[in-house]
Design a protein around this motif. Structure first.
Motif, PDB file in Angstrom:
ATOM      1  N   UNK A 126     -16.996  -0.693   4.732  1.00 22.83           N
ATOM      2  CA  UNK A 126     -17.651  -1.668   3.856  1.00 22.83           C
ATOM      3  C   UNK A 126     -16.803  -1.953   2.618  1.00 22.83           C
ATOM      4  N   UNK A 127     -16.023  -0.984   2.168  1.00 26.65           N
ATOM      5  CA  UNK A 127     -15.152  -1.210   0.999  1.00 26.65           C
ATOM      6  C   UNK A 127     -14.107  -2.289   1.277  1.00 26.65           C
ATOM      7  N   UNK A 128     -13.837  -2.562   2.551  1.00 30.47           N
ATOM      8  CA  UNK A 128     -12.842  -3.572   2.928  1.00 30.47           C
ATOM      9  C   UNK A 128     -13.415  -4.978   2.937  1.00 30.47           C
ATOM     10  N   UNK A 129     -14.730  -5.095   2.773  1.00 35.69           N
ATOM     11  CA  UNK A 129     -15.404  -6.397   2.812  1.00 35.69           C
ATOM     12  C   UNK A 129     -15.623  -6.868   1.380  1.00 35.69           C
ATOM     13  N   UNK A 130     -15.106  -8.041   1.056  1.00 40.61           N
ATOM     14  CA  UNK A 130     -15.306  -8.638  -0.271  1.00 40.61           C
ATOM     15  C   UNK A 130     -16.039  -9.960  -0.075  1.00 40.61           C
ATOM     16  N   UNK A 131     -17.366  -9.903  -0.213  1.00 36.73           N
ATOM     17  CA  UNK A 131     -18.175 -11.106  -0.002  1.00 36.73           C
ATOM     18  C   UNK A 131     -17.953 -12.136  -1.110  1.00 36.73           C
ATOM     19  N   UNK A 132     -17.657 -11.693  -2.327  1.00 37.67           N
ATOM     20  CA  UNK A 132     -17.418 -12.618  -3.439  1.00 37.67           C
ATOM     21  C   UNK A 132     -16.156 -13.436  -3.175  1.00 37.67           C
ATOM     22  N   UNK A 133     -15.080 -12.756  -2.795  1.00 33.12           N
ATOM     23  CA  UNK A 133     -13.824 -13.456  -2.499  1.00 33.12           C
ATOM     24  C   UNK A 133     -13.838 -14.075  -1.107  1.00 33.12           C
ATOM     25  N   UNK A 134     -14.780 -13.629  -0.267  1.00 31.01           N
ATOM     26  CA  UNK A 134     -14.874 -14.158   1.092  1.00 31.01           C
ATOM     27  C   UNK A 134     -13.737 -13.712   1.986  1.00 31.01           C
ATOM     28  N   UNK A 135     -13.447 -12.409   1.945  1.00 30.19           N
ATOM     29  CA  UNK A 135     -12.323 -11.906   2.748  1.00 30.19           C
ATOM     30  C   UNK A 135     -12.544 -10.469   3.201  1.00 30.19           C
ATOM     31  N   UNK A 136     -11.823 -10.116   4.260  1.00 26.20           N
ATOM     32  CA  UNK A 136     -11.744  -8.743   4.754  1.00 26.20           C
ATOM     33  C   UNK A 136     -10.330  -8.247   4.476  1.00 26.20           C
ATOM     34  N   UNK A 137     -10.229  -7.040   3.960  1.00 19.04           N
ATOM     35  CA  UNK A 137      -8.911  -6.443   3.714  1.00 19.04           C
ATOM     36  C   UNK A 137      -8.630  -5.431   4.812  1.00 19.04           C
ATOM     37  N   UNK A 138      -7.546  -5.637   5.507  1.00 14.79           N
ATOM     38  CA  UNK A 138      -7.140  -4.715   6.569  1.00 14.79           C
ATOM     39  C   UNK A 138      -6.031  -3.853   5.985  1.00 14.79           C
ATOM     40  N   UNK A 139      -6.357  -2.574   5.767  1.00 19.93           N
ATOM     41  CA  UNK A 139      -5.436  -1.673   5.077  1.00 19.93           C
ATOM     42  C   UNK A 139      -4.173  -1.410   5.881  1.00 19.93           C
ATOM     43  N   UNK A 140      -4.306  -1.278   7.190  1.00 22.18           N
ATOM     44  CA  UNK A 140      -3.137  -0.974   8.004  1.00 22.18           C
ATOM     45  C   UNK A 140      -3.208  -1.784   9.284  1.00 22.18           C
ATOM     46  N   UNK A 141      -2.471  -2.881   9.326  1.00 21.53           N
ATOM     47  CA  UNK A 141      -2.402  -3.724  10.517  1.00 21.53           C
ATOM     48  C   UNK A 141      -1.439  -3.091  11.517  1.00 21.53           C
ATOM     49  N   UNK A 142      -1.240  -3.744  12.650  1.00 25.08           N
ATOM     50  CA  UNK A 142      -0.391  -3.203  13.709  1.00 25.08           C
ATOM     51  C   UNK A 142       1.025  -2.902  13.214  1.00 25.08           C
ATOM     52  N   UNK A 143       1.533  -3.756  12.323  1.00 25.60           N
ATOM     53  CA  UNK A 143       2.897  -3.561  11.824  1.00 25.60           C
ATOM     54  C   UNK A 143       2.965  -2.573  10.667  1.00 25.60           C
ATOM     55  N   UNK A 144       1.823  -1.947  10.316  1.00 20.72           N
ATOM     56  CA  UNK A 144       1.800  -0.962   9.252  1.00 20.72           C
ATOM     57  C   UNK A 144       1.563  -1.549   7.879  1.00 20.72           C
ATOM     58  N   UNK A 145       1.541  -2.858   7.772  1.00 24.95           N
ATOM     59  CA  UNK A 145       1.309  -3.517   6.487  1.00 24.95           C
ATOM     60  C   UNK A 145      -0.156  -3.905   6.363  1.00 24.95           C
ATOM     61  N   UNK A 146      -0.564  -4.165   5.138  1.00 24.16           N
ATOM     62  CA  UNK A 146      -1.934  -4.621   4.931  1.00 24.16           C
ATOM     63  C   UNK A 146      -1.964  -6.146   5.019  1.00 24.16           C
ATOM     64  N   UNK A 147      -3.167  -6.681   5.281  1.00 18.96           N
ATOM     65  CA  UNK A 147      -3.331  -8.129   5.308  1.00 18.96           C
ATOM     66  C   UNK A 147      -4.761  -8.464   4.931  1.00 18.96           C
ATOM     67  N   UNK A 148      -4.982  -9.716   4.602  1.00 18.01           N
ATOM     68  CA  UNK A 148      -6.295 -10.192   4.208  1.00 18.01           C
ATOM     69  C   UNK A 148      -6.694 -11.297   5.173  1.00 18.01           C
ATOM     70  N   UNK A 149      -7.940 -11.225   5.665  1.00 14.80           N
ATOM     71  CA  UNK A 149      -8.459 -12.209   6.604  1.00 14.80           C
ATOM     72  C   UNK A 149      -9.651 -12.900   5.953  1.00 14.80           C
ATOM     73  N   UNK A 150      -9.663 -14.236   5.907  1.00 10.03           N
ATOM     74  CA  UNK A 150     -10.810 -14.929   5.303  1.00 10.03           C
ATOM     75  C   UNK A 150     -12.061 -14.777   6.159  1.00 10.03           C
ATOM     76  N   UNK A 151     -13.203 -14.692   5.492  1.00  9.46           N
ATOM     77  CA  UNK A 151     -14.488 -14.630   6.178  1.00  9.46           C
ATOM     78  C   UNK A 151     -14.961 -16.048   6.485  1.00  9.46           C
TER      79      UNK A 151
END
Length: 185
Positions: free
Chosen positions: A152-177
């Motif tokens: 749930x800490x990865x969900x930002x409803x105010x900004x409208x995004x999900x934060x993925x701490x560790x993607x397949x390539x090892x980097x983080x990324x942000x996905x819009x909701x």
């Protein structure tokens, strides 16, 4: 501290690469375990410096004759390329014999996906928690491992995004909701 090229078997080089040079994630290592076993069985006791492009091409041709699909042969070749690249950089082989072997054209398969009506019917059958997971997967394209790590800490409803701490390539990324995701979340 490395042994001379002629003294190294293919298996020894693969083992060293897996221990010291492989940058694959644990998940990728598990997925490629059978490929590693196959190439070790084929080339294992041979001196890595004596393996030629023709040997690799012959092995792949034999696997083709046995009915192995092009995609599987390409995964084997990609693994051999990275192993021989390491062997070359470590001075075990004078050149990378896999570099001249070409990847095969793979048949593009049409994915069997649900149409909008089928997807809505699926959602209607799911419990609320499962519905959220399926919606997130469908609307974001997140991988299974990313979904499993999502908190749930990865969900930002105010900004409208999900934060993925560790993607397949090892980097983080942000996905819009999407709007469809904001409501149930």
């Amino acid at each position: 501290g490395r042994a001379p090229a002629g003294d190294r078997t293919f298996t020894a080089v693969v083992d060293e690469w897996l221990e010291k040079g492989c940058r694959w994630s644990e998940n990728t290592r598990r997925g490629h375990r059978s490929i590693i076993l196959q190439v070790k069985a084929e080339f294992g006791s041979r001196s890595v410096a004596e393996i030629r492009s023709q040997d690799l091409e012959g092995y792949l041709a034999r696997r083709k004759a046995e009915g192995m699909p092009a995609a599987s042969r390409n995964r084997i070749l990609a693994t051999l390329k990275v192993i021989f690249k390491a062997a070359s950089s470590w001075g075990y082989v004078p050149y990378n014999p896999a570099i001249s072997v070409k990847m095969e054209r793979e048949e593009v398969k049409t994915k069997d996906v649900l149409d909008d009506n089928e997807f809505e019917r699926l959602l209607a059958e799911l419990a609320e928690d499962a519905r959220r997971v399926v919606l997130i997967a469908a609307d974001t394209g997140m991988r299974r491992a990313e979904l499993e790590r999502l908190a749930w800490e990865d969900v930002d409803l105010v900004a409208g995004e999900l934060r993925i701490a560790q993607a397949k390539n090892g980097e983080s990324r942000v996905v819009p909701l999407t709007h469809r995701l904001r409501v149930p979340l």
